[in-house]
Design a protein around this motif. Structure first.
Motif, mmCIF file in Angstrom:
data_model
loop_
_atom_site.group_PDB
_atom_site.id
_atom_site.type_symbol
_atom_site.label_atom_id
_atom_site.label_comp_id
_atom_site.label_asym_id
_atom_site.label_seq_id
_atom_site.Cartn_x
_atom_site.Cartn_y
_atom_site.Cartn_z
ATOM 1 N N LEU A 148 -1.336 -65.791 55.240
ATOM 2 C CA LEU A 148 -2.735 -65.644 55.659
ATOM 3 C C LEU A 148 -3.621 -66.668 54.951
ATOM 4 O O LEU A 148 -4.560 -67.207 55.543
ATOM 5 N N ALA A 149 -3.295 -66.967 53.688
ATOM 6 C CA ALA A 149 -4.057 -67.993 52.963
ATOM 7 C C ALA A 149 -3.852 -69.363 53.622
ATOM 8 O O ALA A 149 -4.797 -70.152 53.764
ATOM 9 N N LEU A 150 -2.615 -69.650 54.036
ATOM 10 C CA LEU A 150 -2.326 -70.922 54.717
ATOM 11 C C LEU A 150 -3.074 -70.992 56.046
ATOM 12 O O LEU A 150 -3.692 -72.025 56.369
ATOM 13 N N HIS A 151 -3.050 -69.887 56.800
ATOM 14 C CA HIS A 151 -3.793 -69.864 58.068
ATOM 15 C C HIS A 151 -5.270 -70.107 57.820
ATOM 16 O O HIS A 151 -5.945 -70.781 58.599
ATOM 17 N N ASP A 152 -5.782 -69.541 56.716
ATOM 18 C CA ASP A 152 -7.202 -69.672 56.398
ATOM 19 C C ASP A 152 -7.558 -71.147 56.153
ATOM 20 O O ASP A 152 -8.665 -71.580 56.446
ATOM 21 N N MET A 153 -6.580 -71.906 55.624
ATOM 22 C CA MET A 153 -6.806 -73.343 55.390
ATOM 23 C C MET A 153 -6.434 -74.164 56.604
ATOM 24 O O MET A 153 -6.767 -75.347 56.682
ATOM 25 N N CYS B 121 -15.361 -58.046 44.881
ATOM 26 C CA CYS B 121 -15.480 -58.784 46.133
ATOM 27 C C CYS B 121 -15.556 -60.281 45.849
ATOM 28 O O CYS B 121 -15.742 -60.712 44.704
ATOM 29 N N ARG B 122 -15.401 -61.065 46.905
ATOM 30 C CA ARG B 122 -15.396 -62.532 46.748
ATOM 31 C C ARG B 122 -16.700 -63.035 46.120
ATOM 32 O O ARG B 122 -16.684 -63.954 45.301
ATOM 33 N N ALA B 123 -17.813 -62.450 46.508
ATOM 34 C CA ALA B 123 -19.109 -62.903 45.979
ATOM 35 C C ALA B 123 -19.174 -62.699 44.470
ATOM 36 O O ALA B 123 -19.675 -63.555 43.728
ATOM 37 N N THR B 124 -18.633 -61.560 44.008
ATOM 38 C CA THR B 124 -18.632 -61.276 42.574
ATOM 39 C C THR B 124 -17.731 -62.269 41.838
ATOM 40 O O THR B 124 -18.086 -62.775 40.758
ATOM 41 N N LEU B 125 -16.573 -62.566 42.422
ATOM 42 C CA LEU B 125 -15.661 -63.546 41.806
ATOM 43 C C LEU B 125 -16.293 -64.935 41.784
ATOM 44 O O LEU B 125 -16.183 -65.668 40.792
ATOM 45 N N ALA B 126 -16.979 -65.311 42.880
ATOM 46 C CA ALA B 126 -17.626 -66.631 42.953
ATOM 47 C C ALA B 126 -18.728 -66.745 41.908
ATOM 48 O O ALA B 126 -18.871 -67.776 41.238
ATOM 49 N N ALA B 127 -19.500 -65.669 41.742
ATOM 50 C CA ALA B 127 -20.598 -65.682 40.759
ATOM 51 C C ALA B 127 -20.036 -65.843 39.346
ATOM 52 O O ALA B 127 -20.596 -66.563 38.516
ATOM 53 N N PHE C 235 -9.818 -66.605 47.920
ATOM 54 C CA PHE C 235 -8.951 -65.836 48.813
ATOM 55 C C PHE C 235 -8.282 -64.698 48.044
ATOM 56 O O PHE C 235 -7.513 -64.928 47.110
ATOM 57 N N THR C 236 -8.616 -63.488 48.444
ATOM 58 C CA THR C 236 -8.154 -62.275 47.771
ATOM 59 C C THR C 236 -7.499 -61.357 48.812
ATOM 60 O O THR C 236 -7.603 -61.613 50.011
ATOM 61 N N PRO C 237 -6.856 -60.267 48.385
ATOM 62 C CA PRO C 237 -6.285 -59.337 49.377
ATOM 63 C C PRO C 237 -7.305 -58.838 50.415
ATOM 64 O O PRO C 237 -6.964 -58.781 51.603
ATOM 65 N N PRO C 238 -8.552 -58.509 50.017
ATOM 66 C CA PRO C 238 -9.503 -58.119 51.071
ATOM 67 C C PRO C 238 -9.764 -59.266 52.057
ATOM 68 O O PRO C 238 -9.854 -59.037 53.273
ATOM 69 N N ALA C 239 -9.862 -60.495 51.556
ATOM 70 C CA ALA C 239 -10.056 -61.644 52.454
ATOM 71 C C ALA C 239 -8.840 -61.795 53.367
ATOM 72 O O ALA C 239 -8.970 -62.123 54.554
ATOM 73 N N ALA C 240 -7.656 -61.547 52.807
ATOM 74 C CA ALA C 240 -6.434 -61.633 53.612
ATOM 75 C C ALA C 240 -6.447 -60.568 54.710
ATOM 76 O O ALA C 240 -6.069 -60.843 55.852
ATOM 77 N N PHE D 125 -8.556 -76.445 49.369
ATOM 78 C CA PHE D 125 -7.849 -75.495 48.497
ATOM 79 C C PHE D 125 -8.422 -74.096 48.657
ATOM 80 O O PHE D 125 -9.518 -73.925 49.180
ATOM 81 N N ARG D 126 -7.631 -73.104 48.242
ATOM 82 C CA ARG D 126 -8.086 -71.729 48.135
ATOM 83 C C ARG D 126 -7.773 -71.257 46.727
ATOM 84 O O ARG D 126 -6.657 -71.463 46.226
ATOM 85 N N CYS D 127 -8.777 -70.659 46.097
ATOM 86 C CA CYS D 127 -8.565 -70.069 44.779
ATOM 87 C C CYS D 127 -8.167 -68.616 44.993
ATOM 88 O O CYS D 127 -8.927 -67.839 45.584
ATOM 89 N N VAL D 128 -6.962 -68.249 44.559
ATOM 90 C CA VAL D 128 -6.437 -66.933 44.899
ATOM 91 C C VAL D 128 -6.431 -65.993 43.698
ATOM 92 O O VAL D 128 -6.302 -66.408 42.549
ATOM 93 N N SER D 129 -6.616 -64.724 44.009
ATOM 94 C CA SER D 129 -6.620 -63.686 42.982
ATOM 95 C C SER D 129 -6.201 -62.388 43.633
ATOM 96 O O SER D 129 -6.470 -62.154 44.811
ATOM 97 N N ASN D 130 -5.507 -61.532 42.892
ATOM 98 C CA ASN D 130 -5.098 -60.235 43.430
ATOM 99 C C ASN D 130 -6.148 -59.155 43.188
ATOM 100 O O ASN D 130 -5.867 -57.986 43.363
ATOM 101 N N SER D 131 -7.344 -59.564 42.814
ATOM 102 C CA SER D 131 -8.404 -58.596 42.549
ATOM 103 C C SER D 131 -8.675 -57.748 43.788
ATOM 104 O O SER D 131 -8.934 -58.261 44.867
ATOM 105 N N THR D 132 -8.595 -56.415 43.639
ATOM 106 C CA THR D 132 -8.970 -55.554 44.764
ATOM 107 C C THR D 132 -10.119 -54.643 44.367
ATOM 108 O O THR D 132 -10.451 -53.710 45.074
ATOM 109 N N ARG D 133 -10.714 -54.903 43.210
ATOM 110 C CA ARG D 133 -11.881 -54.107 42.811
ATOM 111 C C ARG D 133 -13.146 -54.960 42.819
ATOM 112 O O ARG D 133 -14.246 -54.442 42.664
#
Lengths: 258, 258
Positions: free
Chosen positions: B191-196, B51-57, B72-77, B41-49
């Protein structure tokens, strides 16, 4: 007579009176003639980075006797617009030099409760804080005025963004449409006419651009005289469906039409 | 079976796993179930302010066992997009935190010869110099990527411009159209599908927004399961022509569909 009943003139500065830092031969004398014959005129320019005083000083250096009050630019048009509406609270997003044209004409208490957001080519004065204040002013009811809506221009170090894209950004954020007070908008020409106190049918625009000068003036109800100086190109005229009332070699020949 | 053949999931974070600073009851266990059952799975969010590390924490603080690489966020995409094209020179107009997502993924030698201009919600980092460099990069051939195209958002001190208006400004200046890699664009979902590494027909999107989550996923060829948590509103669903493959009270019930 092509110019029967003409009572005043709008005269483009760049390409009609000057090219670069040179006066076009006979232009000084043409201005002197119009002045002596008692024709009121406004010298128009789309400059949004230079104030009227700076433009007047430049013309004086080139030998022209043109009072500052007869120079009409988008900032002058915006000031005229505010005078006509009687509303004077404005947030300016412009360069420092042009702000001199607004001195005394509008007030800014730093809040978002203003009547107008006025956007010109602001260069390095474009910041997030400035754009955001403009946005908030608009959301709270202010009207958006664009001194110009060009996309970009050639600066010394390369192509550079002009006011247009930032105006479009504010339009897209707020859903409002800017009133453009730069040439060739009808608003610009009408404000110039109001400034002279003459109706459109009594005024002739003298310009070197078949589209913005002649086409713009005719769309605003005036007549247009094209000069073969400045950016004049024969093929552009032949391709265009716009027909000037007269074409002359340079403004030196304007008296042959009177 | 509604979810016959499902091999993986996209899961919206806000409203499906969390609301504000609280985990939605049963969400942690649902993630644990999917992990144990071997569903990627990918946990998705439109957060652009953020980073993934901050969301994971943040998710970890709320008790979730969700690896950073599954967020998976827009920057990750955008990073994924660059990986797929094999072009890595990019000028970023984003906030500092989000730039961590791009570390190692792209290079910036400070010139205008880049492959991509990537614009996110950059806040105070929007300057004339930055916008002008973005403009010049685009005029010299770079592609415009928008992490999002929202118009504005509610900051603590009032409405504030998001990335959208600045993206529109660059589009209007250059005539180029941005590729939007934020939800609900097809590009984001693909892009999220490709990532998986899974095809759209094998993946189910779990979301609380009938339009962006369910409608967006279905437009990208996936199936959509709507949850009655977060921003779910019964009347919005009844008014919409979008029909989710299933609606469940919360992600806690996802195992009833497997």
């Amino acid at each position: 007579m092509t110019l029967a009943g003409v009572k005043g003139f709008l005269i483009d500065i760049d390409g009609v009176l000057t090219t670069g830092e040179t006066a076009i031969p006979g232009a000084r004398e043409a201005i002197q003639d119009l002045t002596e014959l008692g024709y009121p005129f406004r010298c128009v320019s789309n400059s949004t980075r230079k104030c009227r005083a700076t433009l007047a000083a430049r013309l004086e250096r080139l030998g022209f006797a043109i009072p500052e009050c007869t120079i009409f630019t988008p900032p002058a048009a915006a000031v005229r617009y505010m005078e006509e509406t009687g509303k004077h609270r404005a947030f300016l997003l412009t360069t420092g030099d042009v702000e001199r044209d607004f001195a005394g004409a509008c007030t800014d208490n730093g809040s978002t409760a203003v009547d107008y957001v006025i956007v010109g080519d602001a260069g390095d004065r474009v910041t997030y804080a400035g754009m955001n204040r403009a946005f908030r002013c608009l959301m709270e009811g202010a009207e958006l005025i664009a001194l110009e809506k060009d996309r970009y221009w050639m600066d010394r170090d390369g192509l550079s963004l002009s006011a247009g894209p930032f105006v479009v950004a504010l339009e897209s954020a707020t859903g409002k449409i800017a009133t453009v007070v730069g040439k060739p908008s009808k608003e610009f020409f009408h404000l110039a006419l109001h400034d002279m106190g003459l109706p459109a049918q009594d005024v002739v625009m003298i310009g070197d651009d078949i589209y913005t000068d002649i086409g713009g003036a005719q769309a605003a109800g005036m007549r247009g005289v094209l000069v073969r100086t400045g950016k004049f190109r024969k093929d552009a005229c032949e391709k265009s469906t716009i027909r000037p009332e007269a074409t002359i070699n340079s403004i030196r020949d304007i008296r042959t039409l009177l």
